[in-house]
Design a protein around this motif. Structure first.
Motif, PDB file in Angstrom:
ATOM      1  N   ASN A   1       0.825  -1.209   0.000  1.00  0.00           N
ATOM      2  CA  ASN A   1       0.000   0.000   0.000  1.00  0.00           C
ATOM      3  C   ASN A   1       0.857   1.255   0.000  1.00  0.00           C
ATOM      4  O   ASN A   1       0.488   2.283   0.542  1.00  0.00           O
ATOM      5  CB  ASN A   1      -1.055   0.009   1.099  1.00  0.00           C
ATOM      6  CG  ASN A   1      -0.455   0.013   2.466  1.00  0.00           C
ATOM      7  OD1 ASN A   1       0.749   0.095   2.597  1.00  0.00           O
ATOM      8  ND2 ASN A   1      -1.296  -0.032   3.459  1.00  0.00           N
TER       9      ASN A   1
ATOM     10  N   PHE B   1       1.227  -4.444  10.757  1.00  0.00           N
ATOM     11  CA  PHE B   1       2.665  -4.515  10.991  1.00  0.00           C
ATOM     12  C   PHE B   1       3.009  -5.647  11.952  1.00  0.00           C
ATOM     13  O   PHE B   1       2.184  -6.113  12.730  1.00  0.00           O
ATOM     14  CB  PHE B   1       3.167  -3.184  11.554  1.00  0.00           C
ATOM     15  CG  PHE B   1       3.305  -2.126  10.496  1.00  0.00           C
ATOM     16  CD1 PHE B   1       2.200  -1.684   9.792  1.00  0.00           C
ATOM     17  CD2 PHE B   1       4.530  -1.574  10.211  1.00  0.00           C
ATOM     18  CE1 PHE B   1       2.320  -0.723   8.809  1.00  0.00           C
ATOM     19  CE2 PHE B   1       4.663  -0.608   9.237  1.00  0.00           C
ATOM     20  CZ  PHE B   1       3.553  -0.180   8.539  1.00  0.00           C
TER      21      PHE B   1
ATOM     22  N   PHE C   1       1.033  11.017  21.580  1.00  0.00           N
ATOM     23  CA  PHE C   1       1.948   9.975  21.105  1.00  0.00           C
ATOM     24  C   PHE C   1       3.030   9.703  22.128  1.00  0.00           C
ATOM     25  O   PHE C   1       3.409   8.562  22.365  1.00  0.00           O
ATOM     26  CB  PHE C   1       2.593  10.398  19.783  1.00  0.00           C
ATOM     27  CG  PHE C   1       1.854   9.896  18.607  1.00  0.00           C
ATOM     28  CD1 PHE C   1       0.713  10.524  18.186  1.00  0.00           C
ATOM     29  CD2 PHE C   1       2.286   8.774  17.934  1.00  0.00           C
ATOM     30  CE1 PHE C   1       0.002  10.048  17.112  1.00  0.00           C
ATOM     31  CE2 PHE C   1       1.585   8.282  16.857  1.00  0.00           C
ATOM     32  CZ  PHE C   1       0.443   8.923  16.440  1.00  0.00           C
TER      33      PHE C   1
ATOM     34  N   LEU D   1      13.906   6.106  16.617  1.00  0.00           N
ATOM     35  CA  LEU D   1      13.794   6.672  15.271  1.00  0.00           C
ATOM     36  C   LEU D   1      13.164   5.651  14.325  1.00  0.00           C
ATOM     37  O   LEU D   1      12.242   5.959  13.567  1.00  0.00           O
ATOM     38  CB  LEU D   1      15.186   7.059  14.788  1.00  0.00           C
ATOM     39  CG  LEU D   1      15.298   8.083  13.684  1.00  0.00           C
ATOM     40  CD1 LEU D   1      14.730   9.413  14.156  1.00  0.00           C
ATOM     41  CD2 LEU D   1      16.754   8.259  13.283  1.00  0.00           C
ATOM     42  N   ASP D   2      13.658   4.417  14.385  1.00  0.00           N
ATOM     43  CA  ASP D   2      13.091   3.375  13.529  1.00  0.00           C
ATOM     44  C   ASP D   2      11.629   3.140  13.875  1.00  0.00           C
ATOM     45  O   ASP D   2      10.793   2.942  12.998  1.00  0.00           O
ATOM     46  CB  ASP D   2      13.877   2.072  13.689  1.00  0.00           C
ATOM     47  CG  ASP D   2      15.269   2.188  13.086  1.00  0.00           C
ATOM     48  OD1 ASP D   2      15.491   3.108  12.282  1.00  0.00           O
ATOM     49  OD2 ASP D   2      16.141   1.366  13.434  1.00  0.00           O
ATOM     50  N   ARG D   3      11.354   3.156  15.182  1.00  0.00           N
ATOM     51  CA  ARG D   3       9.972   2.915  15.569  1.00  0.00           C
ATOM     52  C   ARG D   3       9.066   4.011  15.040  1.00  0.00           C
ATOM     53  O   ARG D   3       7.987   3.748  14.522  1.00  0.00           O
ATOM     54  CB  ARG D   3       9.825   2.795  17.088  1.00  0.00           C
ATOM     55  CG  ARG D   3       8.405   2.419  17.478  1.00  0.00           C
ATOM     56  CD  ARG D   3       8.221   2.224  18.951  1.00  0.00           C
ATOM     57  NE  ARG D   3       8.893   1.070  19.502  1.00  0.00           N
ATOM     58  CZ  ARG D   3       8.421  -0.170  19.421  1.00  0.00           C
ATOM     59  NH1 ARG D   3       7.299  -0.409  18.782  1.00  0.00           N
ATOM     60  NH2 ARG D   3       9.081  -1.157  19.976  1.00  0.00           N
ATOM     61  N   SER D   4       9.536   5.256  15.130  1.00  0.00           N
ATOM     62  CA  SER D   4       8.680   6.353  14.665  1.00  0.00           C
ATOM     63  C   SER D   4       8.396   6.179  13.179  1.00  0.00           C
ATOM     64  O   SER D   4       7.303   6.498  12.704  1.00  0.00           O
ATOM     65  CB  SER D   4       9.330   7.703  14.943  1.00  0.00           C
ATOM     66  OG  SER D   4      10.297   8.010  13.959  1.00  0.00           O
ATOM     67  N   GLU D   5       9.366   5.647  12.453  1.00  0.00           N
ATOM     68  CA  GLU D   5       9.170   5.423  11.019  1.00  0.00           C
ATOM     69  C   GLU D   5       8.107   4.340  10.791  1.00  0.00           C
ATOM     70  O   GLU D   5       7.228   4.477   9.941  1.00  0.00           O
ATOM     71  CB  GLU D   5      10.513   5.014  10.408  1.00  0.00           C
ATOM     72  CG  GLU D   5      10.617   5.158   8.923  1.00  0.00           C
ATOM     73  CD  GLU D   5      10.198   6.532   8.402  1.00  0.00           C
ATOM     74  OE1 GLU D   5       9.617   6.553   7.329  1.00  0.00           O
ATOM     75  OE2 GLU D   5      10.430   7.560   9.075  1.00  0.00           O
ATOM     76  N   ARG D   6       8.163   3.277  11.602  1.00  0.00           N
ATOM     77  CA  ARG D   6       7.154   2.219  11.451  1.00  0.00           C
ATOM     78  C   ARG D   6       5.771   2.717  11.863  1.00  0.00           C
ATOM     79  O   ARG D   6       4.763   2.392  11.235  1.00  0.00           O
ATOM     80  CB  ARG D   6       7.543   0.993  12.286  1.00  0.00           C
ATOM     81  CG  ARG D   6       8.822   0.314  11.820  1.00  0.00           C
ATOM     82  CD  ARG D   6       8.965  -1.073  12.414  1.00  0.00           C
ATOM     83  NE  ARG D   6       8.947  -1.098  13.868  1.00  0.00           N
ATOM     84  CZ  ARG D   6      10.038  -0.973  14.637  1.00  0.00           C
ATOM     85  NH1 ARG D   6      11.224  -0.815  14.076  1.00  0.00           N
ATOM     86  NH2 ARG D   6       9.939  -1.001  15.940  1.00  0.00           N
ATOM     87  N   VAL D   7       5.738   3.506  12.936  1.00  0.00           N
ATOM     88  CA  VAL D   7       4.449   4.045  13.376  1.00  0.00           C
ATOM     89  C   VAL D   7       3.873   4.938  12.289  1.00  0.00           C
ATOM     90  O   VAL D   7       2.682   4.878  11.980  1.00  0.00           O
ATOM     91  CB  VAL D   7       4.601   4.845  14.687  1.00  0.00           C
ATOM     92  CG1 VAL D   7       3.319   5.578  15.027  1.00  0.00           C
ATOM     93  CG2 VAL D   7       4.984   3.918  15.824  1.00  0.00           C
ATOM     94  N   TYR D   8       4.745   5.741  11.697  1.00  0.00           N
ATOM     95  CA  TYR D   8       4.265   6.591  10.606  1.00  0.00           C
ATOM     96  C   TYR D   8       3.698   5.719   9.486  1.00  0.00           C
ATOM     97  O   TYR D   8       2.635   6.023   8.925  1.00  0.00           O
ATOM     98  CB  TYR D   8       5.389   7.487  10.078  1.00  0.00           C
ATOM     99  CG  TYR D   8       4.996   8.156   8.787  1.00  0.00           C
ATOM    100  CD1 TYR D   8       3.992   9.109   8.775  1.00  0.00           C
ATOM    101  CD2 TYR D   8       5.580   7.793   7.583  1.00  0.00           C
ATOM    102  CE1 TYR D   8       3.589   9.703   7.597  1.00  0.00           C
ATOM    103  CE2 TYR D   8       5.191   8.382   6.398  1.00  0.00           C
ATOM    104  CZ  TYR D   8       4.189   9.328   6.410  1.00  0.00           C
ATOM    105  OH  TYR D   8       3.778   9.902   5.240  1.00  0.00           O
ATOM    106  N   GLY D   9       4.397   4.629   9.178  1.00  0.00           N
ATOM    107  CA  GLY D   9       3.893   3.713   8.157  1.00  0.00           C
ATOM    108  C   GLY D   9       2.522   3.174   8.516  1.00  0.00           C
ATOM    109  O   GLY D   9       1.616   3.123   7.680  1.00  0.00           O
ATOM    110  N   ALA D  10       2.359   2.790   9.791  1.00  0.00           N
ATOM    111  CA  ALA D  10       1.073   2.239  10.215  1.00  0.00           C
ATOM    112  C   ALA D  10      -0.027   3.284  10.125  1.00  0.00           C
ATOM    113  O   ALA D  10      -1.175   2.966   9.841  1.00  0.00           O
ATOM    114  CB  ALA D  10       1.181   1.711  11.651  1.00  0.00           C
ATOM    115  N   MET D  11       0.334   4.545  10.366  1.00  0.00           N
ATOM    116  CA  MET D  11      -0.670   5.606  10.251  1.00  0.00           C
ATOM    117  C   MET D  11      -1.003   5.863   8.783  1.00  0.00           C
ATOM    118  O   MET D  11      -2.174   5.958   8.409  1.00  0.00           O
ATOM    119  CB  MET D  11      -0.138   6.904  10.866  1.00  0.00           C
ATOM    120  CG  MET D  11       0.067   6.843  12.342  1.00  0.00           C
ATOM    121  SD  MET D  11       0.947   8.302  12.912  1.00  0.00           S
ATOM    122  CE  MET D  11      -0.394   9.494  12.932  1.00  0.00           C
ATOM    123  N   ALA D  12       0.065   5.978   7.983  1.00  0.00           N
ATOM    124  CA  ALA D  12      -0.141   6.295   6.573  1.00  0.00           C
ATOM    125  C   ALA D  12      -0.972   5.216   5.915  1.00  0.00           C
ATOM    126  O   ALA D  12      -1.852   5.495   5.103  1.00  0.00           O
ATOM    127  CB  ALA D  12       1.195   6.454   5.869  1.00  0.00           C
ATOM    128  N   SER D  13      -0.715   3.939   6.286  1.00  0.00           N
ATOM    129  CA  SER D  13      -1.443   2.877   5.607  1.00  0.00           C
ATOM    130  C   SER D  13      -2.904   2.860   6.035  1.00  0.00           C
ATOM    131  O   SER D  13      -3.708   2.167   5.447  1.00  0.00           O
ATOM    132  CB  SER D  13      -0.783   1.523   5.858  1.00  0.00           C
ATOM    133  OG  SER D  13      -0.926   1.161   7.192  1.00  0.00           O
TER     134      SER D  13
END
Ligand SMILES: Nc1ncnc2c1ncn2[C@@H]1O[C@H](COP(=O)(O)OP(=O)(O)OP(=O)(O)O)[C@@H](O)[C@H]1O
Ligand SMILES: [Mg+2]
Lengths: 236, 261, 319
Positions: A52, A84, B156, B209-221
C-alpha cells in the motif's frame, strides 16, 4: 478483476544502498490465502510495505485491478489492510477505540457508521467490550487481535499481515489461526510459522534474497525438502 | 515487564470524576493562578485555599489527605528560597550572634508564604492527574484550543513512554548483568561509565527513530494525511456548568479573604 | 519509579504571577513558530516522529549512571534532541516532555511551565545547538569536532538554562541573585558534566553506526534563526537580570529590599481593605522591564526570522 494483488518485476533498495527486492513478480487470485515464507532478511517485510505504498520501488503494483500511483495511493490504502509485525507500531492511540476508529475516521465516515464499524471489527476479532482499554495494558495476543481489528474496521478487500503469530503462546496462536480462517478477504501473510502455513494456506510463496524462488500449492512446496532446505526452511 | 505510569489516575465513582475534563483543567489552572495572587502573609486566604484542596480531595473520594501525602515533591526546591529569612531586612525574629545571622520577620513571612503556595498549588496538580485519565486530559487540551499537532505529539509521547520505558529497563538490566564487581579489582572510570550510558542513550534513540518510522507507516497505511483528527467525546452538561461556576466563586471567595485580617 | 525530579523544573509558587505570565507569552510564541517550522521540516512525519522522540527523551532521562555518594548523572536531553532533529523540533519535543512531566508527575508547575519550557525547551536546545554548530563550523565536520561540540554544547546549555532559572527566581523575589545565580550555575556546572558525557557517548554511537542521522540534524532548518534567537535571548536575559541591579548598587541585599518596595510587600500586614491595591502584575516596574524585554526579544526574533526566511527562499530558488 477484483480483490487481486498483482506485482510485476518489483525492485527496491534502501537508502543506505542495501538491495532488498530484485525483480519480484507475483499474482494473487481473489479470495486466495497465500503464505509468504523465507529466511530472515529475505525481503518479506519490504515486499509487504510496497502493497500500500509505504515503500515505493521500481516496477508495478496493482491492487484490485488498480495501479498504485501517487493519485491512487489513498484509494489503495483503503483497499489494503496492512498489519505490521509489532503491534506496538500498529496501536499508537491512547485507547483501543481510538485505534480501531483511526482508519474509518480518515475515510471520512459519519459517526454512526464509524461506531458500527468499530464495534463490528472488535467483535470479529473477539475483543468486544475492550473499547476503553489502553493498548499498553493488553496482552501480546490481545494486541495482535486488536491490531487486526484496526484494519478490519476499514473493510479492506485485501489483508496483508506481517508475522501474525510471532510471540504468541499456543492458545493465542490457535485463536488467531481460527480468526484468519474465518475471514473472507484475499490474504498475503509473511510468516516463519510453518505449521500454520500447512494448516491455513492453500498456496505458499518462497522468497530469498529479494527474489521469488518457489511458488505453488502448499502441499507440493512442503513436499520438497531440498527446496525448503536450500532456503533455510523446514517442513513442519 | 510493564511499568505502570498510569497509577496517577485513581478511578472512583465521584461527581468530580464524572465532570467534563475541561471543567477540571480550567478550575485547576484558575486555582493555581489564584494561589499565586494571594499576598505574602495572608494566612487566612492560604488556609481557605488549603481547605478547598482538602474538600476537593474528599469530594473525589480519594481521601482528604490524598494529595497532601504526595505533595512533597517541591521540597528540594525550597532551598532556593531558604536564604530569604536571613537576608530580607526588617524586625528581627531570632538572632544568632555567634554566627552573625538574624532571622527577620518579613523574610520569614515571605519564605513561609512561598512554601505554602507551592505546597497548595502542587496538590491541585496532583488532584487533576488523579481524577482525570490522561487521554481525557489530552482531549480537553485539544478542545481548549491548544494547537492540535502539539497535543497529538503529547498523546503519542504518552503512548510510547510505556514501550520505551520497557526498553530502558531491558537495557539497564543487560548492563547490570554485564557489570560484575570483583572484590579487589578496580571499577571502570567515571568517564567510561558515562560514555557507556551515552551509548545506551544513542542506541535507544536509533530504535526510537526506527519505531517512529514504522508508526508513521502504520498511520499512513490507514489513511493518515498529516492532519490530526478527533471526534468529540464530552458535552458540557448542566452539572458541568454549575460546578464550573461554583468552583470559580469559591476560589474567588478564598482570594478575597486576603483583604481581611 | 522511572523518573527523577531535577532542580531545573521550577514548581508553582516560586515565580511571581507577572514573571510566570511573561514566561508563558514567550513560550507560546516559540511553540507557535516551532510548530510551523517542524511542519515544514517533517511534513506528515511531524506528529509520529516527535511524539516517539519525546517519549525517548523521557525514557532516556531515566538511564543514569552512579557518580558518587548516592548521586547519579543523567540526561536532560535538550542538546541531544537539537543535534539530531534540529533546534525547532528539539524545542517541540522538550515542550511535550515538560508538559507530561508537569501534568502527570507535578515535576514542574503549570503556571511556571512557561519558563520551564523556555529554560529547558528553548534555551537549552538553542544554546547547545548553536555551540555544537559553531564548533563544527570552525573545526570541520569530523567525528572529533562533533564530540567536542556536543560536549561543550551540552555542558553550556545546562549552565545557561540554570542561570536563566536563577534570574527568574530572583526577579520573582524568591531567591537573591547574588546567592542564587552562583549556586545554580555552580551546581549545574557539575550536573552539566554528566549531561555532556552522556551526550558525547550518544553522538559517538550515532557517528559509528548511523552517521546520516547526525547530518540530518545539522542540515535541519532554523540554523540562522536559532543563532539570532540565541543571541537575542541571551541579551534579553542579561538585560532582565541586570536592569534592576544596575539602577541600585549591584548588591543582592539592596536588590531584594528594593524589590520588596516594588511589590509592596515590605509593609507589615495590612489592616484595611487596601483601596489602592492593584494586582501585582499591573504596577510592577520589574515586570514592565520584563515586558519590554519580551517585546524586544520578539522584535529581534521577528527580524531574524524574516532574514532567515528570505535567505531560505533564495536558497530554494537556486536549487
Ligand atoms: N530500514 C532499512 N534500512 C536499510 N536496510 C533495511 C531496512 N529494513 C530492512 N533492511 C534490509 O533489507 C533486507 C530485507 O529486509 P526485510 O525486513 O524485508 O526482511 P524479512 O524477510 O522481513 O526478514 P525477517 O524474517 O527477519 O522479518 C534485509 O537485508 C534488511 O537488512
Ligand atoms: Mg520481517
Amino acid at each position: 478483476m477484483h480483490h487481486t494483488l498483482d506485482i510485476q518485476d518489483l525492485h527496491f533498495s534502501y537508502p543506505d544502498g542495501r538491495v532488498a527486492l530484485r525483480g519480484v513478480s507475483l499474482f494473487i487470485n481473489p479470495g486466495e490465502k497465500t503464505a509468504l515464507v523465507g529466511p530472515n532478511g529475505s525481503g518479506k517485510s519490504t515486499l509487504l510495505l510496497h502493497l500500500n505504498g509505504i515503500l515505493r520501488g521500481e516496477g508495478e503494483v496493482h491492487v484490485c485491478g488498480k495501479e498504485l500511483t501517487d493519485d491512487s495511493l489513498r484509494q489503495i490504502r483503503a483497499l489494503v489492510g496492512l498489519v505490521f509485525q509489532d503491534p506496538d507500531d500498529q496501536l499508537f492511540s491512547q485507547s483501543v477505540y481510538e485505534d480501531v476508529a483511526f482508519g474509518p475516521l480518515y475515510m471520512g465516515l459519519p459517526k454512526e457508521e464509524l461506531e458500527q464499524r468499530v464495534r463490528q471489527a472488535l467483535e470479529d476479532v473477539g475483543m468486544a467490550g475492550s473499547e476503553t482499554r489502553v493498548p499498553h495494558h493488553l496482552s501480546e495476543g490481545e494486541k495482535k487481535r486488536v491490531a487486526i481489528a484496526t484494519v478490519l474496521s476499514m473493510d479492506p478487500e485485501v489483508l496483508v499481515l506481517d508475522e501474525p503469530t510471532a510471540g504468541l503462546d499456543p492458545r493465542g496462536r490457535r485463536e488467531l489461526i481460527q480468526l484468519l480462517r474465518g475471514l473472507p478477504q484475499t490474504m498475503l501473510v509473511a510468516t516463519h510459522d510453518m505449521r500454520m502455513v500447512a494448516e491455513l494456506f492453500e498456496r505458499t510463496v518462497i522468497i530469498d534474497e529479494g527474489q521469488v524462488v518457489g511458488d505453488g500449492q502448499t502441499a507440493q512446496i512442503l513436499a520438497e525438502p531440498h527446496l525448503l532446505a536450500r532456503h533455510g526452511l523446514e517442513a513442519p | 515487564m510493564h511499568i505502570d505510569l498510569t497509577d496517577q489516575y485513581q478511578h472512583r465513582e465521584s461527581l468530580i470524576h464524572h465532570l467534563d475534563p475541561r471543567v477540571k483543567v480550567v478550575v485547576t489552572l484558575f486555582f493555581i493562578l489564584v494561589v499565586g495572587l494571594v499576598r505574602h502573609g495572608s494566612w487566612i486566604a492560604f488556609g481557605a485555599l488549603f481547605l478547598g484542596v482538602l474538600g476537593y480531595a474528599a469530594a473525589s473520594r480519594l481521601g482528604m489527605f490524598y494529595a497532601v501525602r504526595r505533595s512533597f515533591i517541591a521540597i528540594p526546591f525550597l532551598l532556593a528560597a531558604a536564604p530569604l529569612p536571613f537576608i530580607i531586612p526588617g524586625p528581627t525574629l531570632i538572632s544568632f550572634p555567634a554566627l552573625n545571622l538574624t532571622i527577620s520577620e518579613p523574610g520569614t513571612i515571605r519564605f513561609v508564604s512561598i512554601m505554602l503556595r507551592s505546597f497548595i498549588a502542587v496538590q491541585a496538580g496532583i488532584l487533576l492527574a488523579a481524577t482525570t485519565p490522561f487521554p481525557d486530559l489530552v482531549w480537553a487540551m485539544c478542545s481548549l484550543r491548544i494547537p492540535r499537532p502539539l497535543v497529538a505529539v503529547i498523546a503519542f509521547m504518552y503512548r510510547y513512554i510505556f514501550v520505551l520505558a520497557d526498553e530502558v529497563i531491558r537495557l539497564m538490566r543487560a548492563r547490570a548483568a554485564r557489570s560484575p564487581e570483583i572484590p579487589g579489582k578496580g571499577k571502570p572510570s567515571l568517564l567510561w561509565r558515562g560514555r557507556v550510558t551515552g551509548s545506551m542513550v544513542g542506541s535507544l534513540f536509533l530504535r526510537s527513530l526506527d519505531r517512529s518510522e514504522r508508526v508513521y507507516g502504520a498511520m499512513a497505511s490507514r489513511g493518515y494525511d498529516g492532519e490530526m483528527r478527533t471526534y468529540s467525546t464530552f458535552q458540557m452538561r448542566g452539572a458541568d456548568w454549575i460546578s464550573l461556576i461554583v468552583f470559580s466563586l469559591l476560589i474567588l471567595g478564598s482570594l478575597s479573604l486576603m483583604f481581611l485580617r | 519509579m522511572l523518573f527523577s525530579p531535577t532542580p531545573l523544573h521550577i514548581p508553582d509558587g516560586f515565580l511571581s504571577i507577572g514573571v510566570s505570565v511573561v514566561g508563558w507569552i514567550l513560550a507560546v510564541v516559540f511553540i507557535g513558530i516551532a510548530l510551523r517550522q517542524t511542519k515544514d521540516q517533517l511534513g506528515e512525519r511531524q506528529v509520529p516522529l516527535m511524539g516517539v522522540i519525546a517519549a525517548f527523551i523521557f525514557a532516556a532521562q531515566a538511564i543514569n549512571f552512579p557518580v558518587a555518594a548516592g548521586t547519579s548523572g543523567h540526561l536532560l536531553g535538550g542538546t541531544l534532541a537539537a543535534i539530531v532533529l534540529g533546534p525547532w523540533a528539539g524545542t517541540l519535543v522538550m515542550t511535550a516532555v515538560i508538559a507530561v512531566q508537569a501534568l502527570l508527575f507535578q515535576d514542574g508547575g503549570l503556571l511556571a511551565m512557561g519558563w520551564n519550557i523556555m529554560n529547558m525547551g528553548v534555551i537549552t536546545t538553542f544554546t547547545g545547538y548553536a555551540v555544537y554548530m559553531l564548533v563544527i563550523r570552525f573545526l570541520g565536520p569530523t567525528t572529533r569536532s562533533r564530540l567536542i561540540g556536543g560536549f561543550v554544547g551540552a555542558w553550556l546549555s545546562v549552565i545557561v538554562s540554570a542561570s536563566a532559572a536563577a534570574i527568574q527566581l530572583a526577579i520573582s523575589g524568591t531567591s537573591p541573585l547574588h546567592l542564587g545565580l552562583p549556586a545554580m550555575a555552580g551546581v549545574h556546572a557539575i550536573i552539566g558534566l554528566g549531561e555532556a558525557i552522556i551526550t558525547v557517548g550518544a553522538i559517538g554511537l550515532l557517528q559509528a553506526s548511523r552517521p546520516e542521522v547526525l547530518t540530518t540534524g545539522e542540515t535541519a532548518p532554523g540554523k540562522r534563526t536559532a543563532t539570532f534567537t540565541l543571541v537575542g535571548l541571551l541579551v534579553a536575559l542579561a538585560v532582565a537580570a541586570f536592569s534592576p541591579l544596575a539602577s541600585a548598587r549591584p548588591d543582592g541585599l539592596e536588590f531584594i529590599a528594593e524589590l520588596q518596595g516594588f511589590l509592596g510587600l515590605a509593609q507589615g500586614p495590612s489592616f484595611e481593605l487596601m483601596p489602592d491595591y492593584t494586582l501585582p502584575f499591573l504596577s510592577d516596574p520589574v515586570l514592565t522591564t520584563m515586558l519590554a524585554v519580551a517585546v524586544g526579544t520578539l522584535v529581534v526574533f521577528g527580524l531574524a526570522w524574516l532574514i532567515a526566511r528570505s535567505s531560505v527562499h533564495r536558497g530554494t530558488v537556486r536549487d
